[in-house]
Design an enzyme around this catalytic site. Structure first.
Site, PDB file in Angstrom:
ATOM      1  N   THR A 174      43.402  53.039  52.516  1.00 11.10           N
ATOM      2  CA  THR A 174      44.724  52.629  53.000  1.00 11.10           C
ATOM      3  C   THR A 174      45.728  53.734  52.681  1.00 11.10           C
ATOM      4  O   THR A 174      45.801  54.193  51.533  1.00 11.10           O
ATOM      5  CB  THR A 174      45.144  51.309  52.320  1.00 11.10           C
ATOM      6  OG1 THR A 174      44.128  50.337  52.560  1.00 11.10           O
ATOM      7  CG2 THR A 174      46.465  50.811  52.866  1.00 11.10           C
ATOM      8  N   GLY A 223      51.868  29.885  43.561  1.00 16.08           N
ATOM      9  CA  GLY A 223      51.277  30.103  42.238  1.00 16.08           C
ATOM     10  C   GLY A 223      51.916  31.265  41.526  1.00 16.08           C
ATOM     11  O   GLY A 223      53.128  31.489  41.613  1.00 16.08           O
ATOM     12  N   LYS A 258      46.898  48.286  58.798  1.00 14.16           N
ATOM     13  CA  LYS A 258      46.580  47.832  57.435  1.00 14.16           C
ATOM     14  C   LYS A 258      47.862  47.605  56.638  1.00 14.16           C
ATOM     15  O   LYS A 258      48.019  46.599  55.951  1.00 14.16           O
ATOM     16  CB  LYS A 258      45.697  48.886  56.760  1.00 14.16           C
ATOM     17  CG  LYS A 258      45.328  48.566  55.340  1.00 14.16           C
ATOM     18  CD  LYS A 258      44.467  47.336  55.240  1.00 14.16           C
ATOM     19  CE  LYS A 258      44.243  46.954  53.795  1.00 14.16           C
ATOM     20  NZ  LYS A 258      43.526  45.694  53.657  1.00 14.16           N
ATOM     21  N   CYS A 281      45.517  46.186  45.873  1.00 14.46           N
ATOM     22  CA  CYS A 281      45.993  46.432  47.241  1.00 14.46           C
ATOM     23  C   CYS A 281      47.427  45.971  47.495  1.00 14.46           C
ATOM     24  O   CYS A 281      48.319  46.792  47.658  1.00 14.46           O
ATOM     25  CB  CYS A 281      45.040  45.787  48.244  1.00 14.46           C
ATOM     26  SG  CYS A 281      43.451  46.640  48.319  1.00 14.46           S
ATOM     27  N   THR A 295      43.516  55.111  46.832  1.00 10.14           N
ATOM     28  CA  THR A 295      44.859  55.629  47.134  1.00 10.14           C
ATOM     29  C   THR A 295      45.852  54.799  46.317  1.00 10.14           C
ATOM     30  O   THR A 295      46.576  53.973  46.869  1.00 10.14           O
ATOM     31  CB  THR A 295      45.176  55.524  48.642  1.00 10.14           C
ATOM     32  OG1 THR A 295      44.892  54.181  49.066  1.00 10.14           O
ATOM     33  CG2 THR A 295      44.358  56.493  49.466  1.00 10.14           C
ATOM     34  N   GLU A 328      40.339  49.134  56.637  1.00  9.39           N
ATOM     35  CA  GLU A 328      39.447  48.099  56.122  1.00  9.39           C
ATOM     36  C   GLU A 328      40.265  46.867  55.730  1.00  9.39           C
ATOM     37  O   GLU A 328      41.251  46.982  55.009  1.00  9.39           O
ATOM     38  CB  GLU A 328      38.710  48.646  54.882  1.00  9.39           C
ATOM     39  CG  GLU A 328      37.774  47.662  54.237  1.00  9.39           C
ATOM     40  CD  GLU A 328      36.730  47.146  55.211  1.00  9.39           C
ATOM     41  OE1 GLU A 328      35.897  47.929  55.687  1.00  9.39           O
ATOM     42  OE2 GLU A 328      36.754  45.925  55.515  1.00  9.39           O
ATOM     43  N   PHE A 329      39.838  45.697  56.204  1.00 14.42           N
ATOM     44  CA  PHE A 329      40.589  44.471  55.932  1.00 14.42           C
ATOM     45  C   PHE A 329      39.846  43.530  54.984  1.00 14.42           C
ATOM     46  O   PHE A 329      40.230  42.379  54.824  1.00 14.42           O
ATOM     47  CB  PHE A 329      40.890  43.726  57.239  1.00 14.42           C
ATOM     48  CG  PHE A 329      41.710  44.537  58.211  1.00 14.42           C
ATOM     49  CD1 PHE A 329      43.091  44.623  58.067  1.00 14.42           C
ATOM     50  CD2 PHE A 329      41.107  45.230  59.253  1.00 14.42           C
ATOM     51  CE1 PHE A 329      43.854  45.380  58.942  1.00 14.42           C
ATOM     52  CE2 PHE A 329      41.863  45.995  60.134  1.00 14.42           C
ATOM     53  CZ  PHE A 329      43.237  46.065  59.989  1.00 14.42           C
ATOM     54  N   ARG A 362      43.040  44.979  38.312  1.00 15.38           N
ATOM     55  CA  ARG A 362      44.172  45.837  38.658  1.00 15.38           C
ATOM     56  C   ARG A 362      45.405  44.969  38.947  1.00 15.38           C
ATOM     57  O   ARG A 362      45.345  44.049  39.742  1.00 15.38           O
ATOM     58  CB  ARG A 362      43.824  46.706  39.881  1.00 15.38           C
ATOM     59  CG  ARG A 362      42.828  47.794  39.550  1.00 15.38           C
ATOM     60  CD  ARG A 362      42.438  48.607  40.768  1.00 15.38           C
ATOM     61  NE  ARG A 362      41.558  47.876  41.656  1.00 15.38           N
ATOM     62  CZ  ARG A 362      41.003  48.397  42.743  1.00 15.38           C
ATOM     63  NH1 ARG A 362      41.253  49.646  43.081  1.00 15.38           N
ATOM     64  NH2 ARG A 362      40.199  47.681  43.514  1.00 15.38           N
TER      65      ARG A 362
HETATM   66  P1  NAD Z   1      38.201  51.890  43.714  1.00 13.42           P
HETATM   67  O1  NAD Z   1      39.082  52.527  42.709  1.00 13.42           O
HETATM   68  O2  NAD Z   1      37.368  50.718  43.357  1.00 13.42           O
HETATM   69  O3  NAD Z   1      37.221  52.983  44.336  1.00 13.42           O
HETATM   70  C1  NAD Z   1      37.584  54.296  44.644  1.00 13.42           C
HETATM   71  C2  NAD Z   1      36.364  55.193  44.381  1.00 13.42           C
HETATM   72  O4  NAD Z   1      36.642  56.507  44.844  1.00 13.42           O
HETATM   73  C3  NAD Z   1      36.033  55.318  42.899  1.00 13.42           C
HETATM   74  O5  NAD Z   1      34.680  54.936  42.685  1.00 13.42           O
HETATM   75  C4  NAD Z   1      36.256  56.798  42.573  1.00 13.42           C
HETATM   76  O6  NAD Z   1      35.372  57.299  41.598  1.00 13.42           O
HETATM   77  C5  NAD Z   1      36.015  57.427  43.944  1.00 13.42           C
HETATM   78  N1  NAD Z   1      36.644  58.734  44.130  1.00 13.42           N
HETATM   79  C6  NAD Z   1      37.900  59.112  43.804  1.00 13.42           C
HETATM   80  N2  NAD Z   1      38.095  60.402  44.147  1.00 13.42           N
HETATM   81  C7  NAD Z   1      36.940  60.829  44.728  1.00 13.42           C
HETATM   82  C8  NAD Z   1      36.540  62.044  45.308  1.00 13.42           C
HETATM   83  N3  NAD Z   1      37.368  63.093  45.412  1.00 13.42           N
HETATM   84  N4  NAD Z   1      35.275  62.155  45.785  1.00 13.42           N
HETATM   85  C9  NAD Z   1      34.431  61.095  45.720  1.00 13.42           C
HETATM   86  N5  NAD Z   1      34.770  59.918  45.187  1.00 13.42           N
HETATM   87  C10 NAD Z   1      36.008  59.776  44.697  1.00 13.42           C
HETATM   88  O7  NAD Z   1      39.159  51.525  44.937  1.00 13.42           O
HETATM   89  P2  NAD Z   1      38.886  50.468  46.124  1.00 13.42           P
HETATM   90  O8  NAD Z   1      39.416  49.137  45.745  1.00 13.42           O
HETATM   91  O9  NAD Z   1      37.488  50.585  46.582  1.00 13.42           O
HETATM   92  O10 NAD Z   1      39.880  51.035  47.235  1.00 13.42           O
HETATM   93  C11 NAD Z   1      39.597  52.228  47.939  1.00 13.42           C
HETATM   94  C12 NAD Z   1      40.546  52.309  49.131  1.00 13.42           C
HETATM   95  O11 NAD Z   1      40.311  51.213  50.003  1.00 13.42           O
HETATM   96  C13 NAD Z   1      42.024  52.214  48.765  1.00 13.42           C
HETATM   97  O12 NAD Z   1      42.756  53.009  49.661  1.00 13.42           O
HETATM   98  C14 NAD Z   1      42.341  50.750  48.981  1.00 13.42           C
HETATM   99  O13 NAD Z   1      43.704  50.526  49.227  1.00 13.42           O
HETATM  100  C15 NAD Z   1      41.496  50.465  50.207  1.00 13.42           C
HETATM  101  N6  NAD Z   1      41.103  49.070  50.378  1.00 13.42           N
HETATM  102  C16 NAD Z   1      40.603  48.357  49.329  1.00 13.42           C
HETATM  103  C17 NAD Z   1      40.243  47.032  49.510  1.00 13.42           C
HETATM  104  C18 NAD Z   1      39.754  46.194  48.349  1.00 13.42           C
HETATM  105  O14 NAD Z   1      39.676  44.975  48.514  1.00 13.42           O
HETATM  106  N7  NAD Z   1      39.423  46.768  47.210  1.00 13.42           N
HETATM  107  C19 NAD Z   1      40.381  46.425  50.776  1.00 13.42           C
HETATM  108  C20 NAD Z   1      40.853  47.196  51.834  1.00 13.42           C
HETATM  109  C21 NAD Z   1      41.227  48.512  51.628  1.00 13.42           C
END
Ligand code: NAD
Length: 439
Positions: free
Chosen positions: A122, A259, A210, A266, A86, A152-153, A336
């Site tokens: 999120t 820092g 979140k 995120c 997202t 997810e945290f 990112r």
């Molecule tokens: P990311 O970009 O690493 O992963 C997202 C995945 O979704 C990608 O692999 C993409 O190919 C897939 N995707 C997109 N559209 C799709 C669809 N229509 N069908 C199937 N797969 C699809 O992102 P992330 O860091 O894993 O974050 C995902 C979500 O989790 C976000 O909302 C983020 O804010 C939240 N989040 C992330 C973290 C973190 O530490 N990375 C922690 C908590 C919450």
């Protein structure tokens, strides 16, 4: 239990592996076929501590598989977690929810039987009813598809630990005592039995949990970085100050990291998305504080560029600058909104020849910033440098002996972006040493 995880990026791949670790049969689904192929070989397409080992173990045992097919996912289980991205909308503060709605729209027509859709992505508060409406409209099972909100945290670089042993488990439902609650309690039974505080609430509170957690964490970082600006103006030491403040249990030292500020996939987009949503709800004044949090954060990057210019007697054009760090934080290859790369790119734009090194993130950084030079070895990267910048606090950088480095640099000058290099040792080794927020 059988379950799927839709969207297998940093969050989803980790969640899928950890659900297999808890004993479930898991099908990870991602629209990116390359990612699916890598995951099916038992490897993560990104760096996360211990994840490769866990993926290898569970793909080998057959308990964990990955697919790019929605039909396969829908047929596999009646519990579907969604963890698609997202991101921030280009040029706007608001979230881009198109991946989430696309995932729901692709899954829904294939849901013939009652199912639980547990969203982990999120989102802005108020998204859950929109997901429910889509599911009820397009799923053959209609309103027998229930929506749960399970924010997810996890922290990247501690993702497995945070998933298996979270600080808290938040489950948001539309109605009390829903079937979805029983399904999720069964899914997380080992986590709950281990004593994890489990909060069952409504959708809006779960969504806001979140958003507000990340807003608070960002505020804590920007608070100490605002103090760091005053430290720089007054000759005080922000790292010592943070230690002093942190001894007060009401304040706490954890998360108060002076820092170069926060980055990653995120915090930056989550505080902006939170502000945008508050504005839509007519509560924008409540979150004007986050505008300042964002501004302080961006000023840290500008301050680093200014300090670099200052150390190079006002001339960046043609100067050789080595940047230690490309990842947005240590022990990840996630670049990112990386503060380190933002600084490196700005210095390049201003005419410096920038060489970047990072233990994990060089490949990703090279793809996104081909204009910068890359060297794998942090010691070799310092060869002939006019200035060294320590911008991602990988512990291995702090362990490099500055005596060994001094002879390589054209001019032994260093700026520490995190206050984790030992100033005395570097000065004794002949370096002109500066640090953000320190004398
Ligand atoms: P990311 O970009 O690493 O992963 C997202 C995945 O979704 C990608 O692999 C993409 O190919 C897939 N995707 C997109 N559209 C799709 C669809 N229509 N069908 C199937 N797969 C699809 O992102 P992330 O860091 O894993 O974050 C995902 C979500 O989790 C976000 O909302 C983020 O804010 C939240 N989040 C992330 C973290 C973190 O530490 N990375 C922690 C908590 C919450």
């Amino acid at each position: 239990m059988k379950l799927t995880v839709i969207g297998c990026g940093y969050l989803g791949a980790t969640h899928a592996a950890c659900m297999a670790e808890l004993g479930h049969e898991v099908l990870g689904m991602d629209s990116d076929l390359d990612k699916v192929q890598v995951l099916n070989t038992g490897k993560a397409p990104f760096h996360e501590r211990d994840l490769d080992e866990m993926l290898a173990r569970h793909t080998a045992s057959g308990r964990l598989k990955f697919t790019a097919s929605y039909a396969e996912a829908a047929a596999f289980a009646d519990l579907h977690f969604i963890g698609v991205g997202t991101p921030q909308q280009p040029g706007e503060n608001a979230y881009d929810l198109s991946y989430l709605f696309a995932a729901v729209r692709q899954l829904a027509p294939r849901l013939k039987d009652p199912a639980v859709i547990a969203v982990k992505s999120t989102v802005p508060v108020g998204t859950a009813p929109r997901v429910r409406d889509l599911l009820h409209e397009f799923a053959p099972a209609g309103d027998r598809v229930e929506v749960a909100w399970n924010p997810e945290f996890l922290r990247e670089s501690f993702a497995i630990e945070d998933t298996l042993r979270p600080d808290r488990l938040v489950l948001g439902f539309d109605t009390k005592h829903s079937w979805a609650e029983a399904v999720l309690r069964q899914c997380f039974d080992k986590v709950i039995e281990a004593g994890t505080p489990t909060i069952v609430t409504d959708w809006a509170t779960a969504e806001l949990a979140k958003a507000s957690a990340n807003a608070f964490l960002a505020t804590k970082i920007s608070f100490i970085n605002a103090v760091a600006e005053v430290c720089e103006a007054s000759g005080a030491d922000v790292n010592t100050l943070a230690d002093i403040l942190g001894h007060d249990a009401r304040i706490g030292r954890r998360g108060m990291r002076p820092g170069l500020g926060f980055g990653g996939g995120c915090l930056p987009k989550d505080i902006r998305g939170f502000m945008a949503r508050a504005g839509e709800l007519g509560a924008d004044q409540a979150l004007t504080i986050l505008r300042e949090v964002d501004a302080i954060n961006n000023r840290r990057r500008e301050r680093m560029v200014d300090l670099a210019r200052e150390q190079l007697e006002g001339i960046l054009m043609g100067k050789r600058i080595t940047v230690w760090g490309a990842a947005f934080k240590p022990d990840t290859d996630d670049i990112r909104d990386s503060p380190a790369l933002a600084v490196a790119q700005k210095l390049h734009e201003l005419g410096a020849a920038v060489t970047v090194t990072d233990p994990q993130a060089v490949d990703k950084a090279r793809k996104q910033h081909p204009e910068l030079d890359y060297v794998d070895d942090p010691i070799a990267a310092v060869q002939d440098a006019d200035l060294l910048l320590h911008l991602t606090e990988w512990p291995q950088f702090a362990h490099i002996d500055p005596h060994r480095l001094a002879a390589r640099a054209a001019n032994p000058r260093v700026i520490d972006g995190h206050g984790t290099l030992n100033a005395d040792t570097w000065r004794q080794a002949g370096w002109k040493f500066r640090a953000l927020g320190r004398p």
